[in-house]
Write an enzyme that holds these catalytic residues in place. Sequence first.
Site, short mmCIF file in Angstrom:
data_model
loop_
_atom_site.label_atom_id
_atom_site.label_comp_id
_atom_site.label_asym_id
_atom_site.label_seq_id
_atom_site.Cartn_x
_atom_site.Cartn_y
_atom_site.Cartn_z
N GLY A 7 14.70 -69.02 26.61
CA GLY A 7 16.03 -69.10 27.21
C GLY A 7 17.11 -68.74 26.22
O GLY A 7 17.04 -67.73 25.54
N ASP A 8 18.10 -69.62 26.12
CA ASP A 8 19.19 -69.43 25.17
C ASP A 8 19.02 -70.45 24.04
O ASP A 8 18.71 -71.61 24.31
CB ASP A 8 20.54 -69.64 25.86
N ASP A 52 7.78 -70.37 19.91
CA ASP A 52 7.09 -71.53 20.48
C ASP A 52 6.59 -71.25 21.87
O ASP A 52 6.65 -70.13 22.37
CB ASP A 52 7.98 -72.79 20.40
N PRO A 106 0.81 -1.23 0.00
CA PRO A 106 0.00 0.00 0.00
C PRO A 106 0.84 1.27 0.00
O PRO A 106 0.38 2.31 -0.46
CB PRO A 106 -0.81 -0.10 1.30
N GLY A 157 9.63 -69.94 35.97
CA GLY A 157 10.60 -69.01 36.54
C GLY A 157 10.62 -67.67 35.83
O GLY A 157 10.51 -67.61 34.61
N THR A 185 19.49 -68.17 29.89
CA THR A 185 18.96 -69.53 29.95
C THR A 185 18.17 -69.73 31.26
O THR A 185 18.40 -69.03 32.25
CB THR A 185 20.09 -70.56 29.79
N MET A 190 13.86 -79.98 31.62
CA MET A 190 12.92 -81.00 31.14
C MET A 190 13.00 -82.25 32.01
O MET A 190 12.97 -83.37 31.51
CB MET A 190 13.25 -81.38 29.68
N PRO A 226 14.00 -66.51 29.89
CA PRO A 226 13.10 -67.47 30.55
C PRO A 226 11.65 -67.01 30.63
O PRO A 226 10.79 -67.80 31.00
CB PRO A 226 13.71 -67.59 31.95
N LYS A 278 5.46 -76.75 20.15
CA LYS A 278 6.30 -77.56 21.04
C LYS A 278 5.92 -77.66 22.51
O LYS A 278 6.05 -76.73 23.29
CB LYS A 278 7.70 -76.99 21.02
N1 SAH Z 1 16.67 -73.11 25.63
C1 SAH Z 1 15.96 -73.09 26.89
C2 SAH Z 1 15.65 -74.46 27.39
C3 SAH Z 1 14.72 -75.22 26.53
S1 SAH Z 1 14.36 -76.79 27.18
C4 SAH Z 1 16.79 -72.30 27.91
O1 SAH Z 1 17.94 -71.96 27.64
O2 SAH Z 1 16.25 -72.00 28.97
C5 SAH Z 1 12.87 -76.51 28.00
C6 SAH Z 1 13.06 -76.60 29.48
O3 SAH Z 1 13.66 -75.42 29.97
C7 SAH Z 1 11.77 -76.72 30.24
O4 SAH Z 1 11.31 -78.05 30.25
C8 SAH Z 1 12.22 -76.27 31.62
O5 SAH Z 1 12.91 -77.29 32.25
C9 SAH Z 1 13.21 -75.20 31.28
N2 SAH Z 1 12.59 -73.86 31.31
C10 SAH Z 1 12.47 -72.99 30.31
N3 SAH Z 1 11.91 -71.84 30.73
C11 SAH Z 1 11.65 -72.01 32.04
C12 SAH Z 1 11.08 -71.18 33.04
N4 SAH Z 1 10.63 -69.97 32.75
N5 SAH Z 1 10.97 -71.68 34.29
C13 SAH Z 1 11.41 -72.91 34.58
N6 SAH Z 1 11.97 -73.72 33.67
C14 SAH Z 1 12.09 -73.29 32.42
#
Ligand code: SAH
Length: 459
Positions: A289-290, A235, A43, A404, A318, A375, A212, A257
């Site tokens: 676990g492992d 599994d 403007p 556990g 484990t 197991m 675990p 399993k």
């Molecule tokens: N690779 C897994 C083991 C697989 S064999 C690891 O290293 O732990 C499966 C077994 O692991 C089960 O029968 C049980 O004996 C054990 N297991 C696995 N998770 C578990 C949990 N949270 N508490 C107790 N036992 C467990």
Amino acid sequence: MLALPLSWPLENRQVVLIGAGAWATRKLTLLRRTPATLHLFAPLADLADALPRWPQPAELADAALIIVAFEDRAMAEKGAALARTSRAPLNVVDFPDLSDFHVPAIIDRGSLSIGVATGGTAPVLARETRRKIEAAVPPSETHVAAFATALSPRLREIFPNTDDRRRVWETLLQSPAAEVARTGRIDEALALALSHIDAPRTGVVHLVGAGPGDPELLTLKALRLLSEADVIVYDRLVGDGIMDLARRDADRFYVGKERSNHSVPQAQIHELLVEQARLGKRVVRLKGGDPFVFGRGGEEVEALRQAGIDVHITPGVTAALGCAASAAVPLTHRDHAQSVTFITGHAKDGDSENNPLMLDWSALSAPHHTLVVYMGVATAKIISDKLMSHGRMPDTPVLVIENGTRRNERRMQVSLCTLADALHATPPEGPALVIIGEVAGLYQDTAAAVITETLRINA
Ligand code: SAH
């Protein structure tokens, strides 16, 4: 946050600037860096290329934005009143009370622009901050931004899925192509990037330990791989809550399993992993676990290697370590156990009665030694009998831990001679681990204190 620094695309948009003097000139310089079609009104007739008058309301109707820039408040108010005849959002330079939006301090790197906003309260702070960001984002980022902008439509075509695209970008922006772009050789960078992308993707399998059960016991690497996976094969042993952390649109395969109830035979799991990897997917084989502790991870590695597929391992906590920690039972202890052995109570063909566990029972029966049985529920009687017949004391403490580290963890403290009966009386429903040895006597639980007292061995 006082204001939201939005970003407003201006391609094919009209922006109206009404103003005078240095303020208007400065805004004009900024607006000329955008692709907007500009309509200028001066403007006071002091602005080149501008119409030397106030606008008509009709001239404001199609504006995407209106900016009014006068040092004089009365002029600014008049401009604002005119602008209000349009529905376009309005900025009145330096008069936030008259404005709908503020313009942040801007770092201009081409298609990459960075805005620093303080809600109009502290423009000097915004400019200071801009100075710091200017230093951190060098001008060469303009080239990278141009490269990214040019590549963007092509990537959308190749990777319609947003997550896939994000991942490709993450790789590309760290790649040599981005480095070439940074030097300004955009075409060369684009060719390099595309040659990279168009190469067929090769699949990979990660065997990943899920720990675990407690999701917090995942490793950072496991977490990252879960968030990047295309496919997850898991599994029953993978704890609740862990799959919630996985990438939402990953394909999930449950291969369930259970002991003596393998819903998917191992060979089929191998086939699934190979098949998915051959489709070019990033496959995570998630294992409780492992992966290498009684997890058949070794067999999976062999199968994948035989199929020529790239396989990587991420360890996990484990069960023995997770359960021991959860129950605060040390697996070794200077006074109670100088060694620890992990054994499986499960024979290879699953029939332990007729195929006794092939273990060195004399060695396992030594005192001051911790035995952790995976197991082992079904074969607890065989195991305890073997240990006692090889010299382990019947009153050796035993801790059974079921589920556990999970919310429903249960523990039972018994002795070697009562283990089988106790498991028979209250059979665990979840995975259970048996810890045998002096250290199991260190377990303290108020509910089990009485049993602990009666079972505690005289050290
Ligand atoms: N690779 C897994 C083991 C697989 S064999 C690891 O290293 O732990 C499966 C077994 O692991 C089960 O029968 C049980 O004996 C054990 N297991 C696995 N998770 C578990 C949990 N949270 N508490 C107790 N036992 C467990």
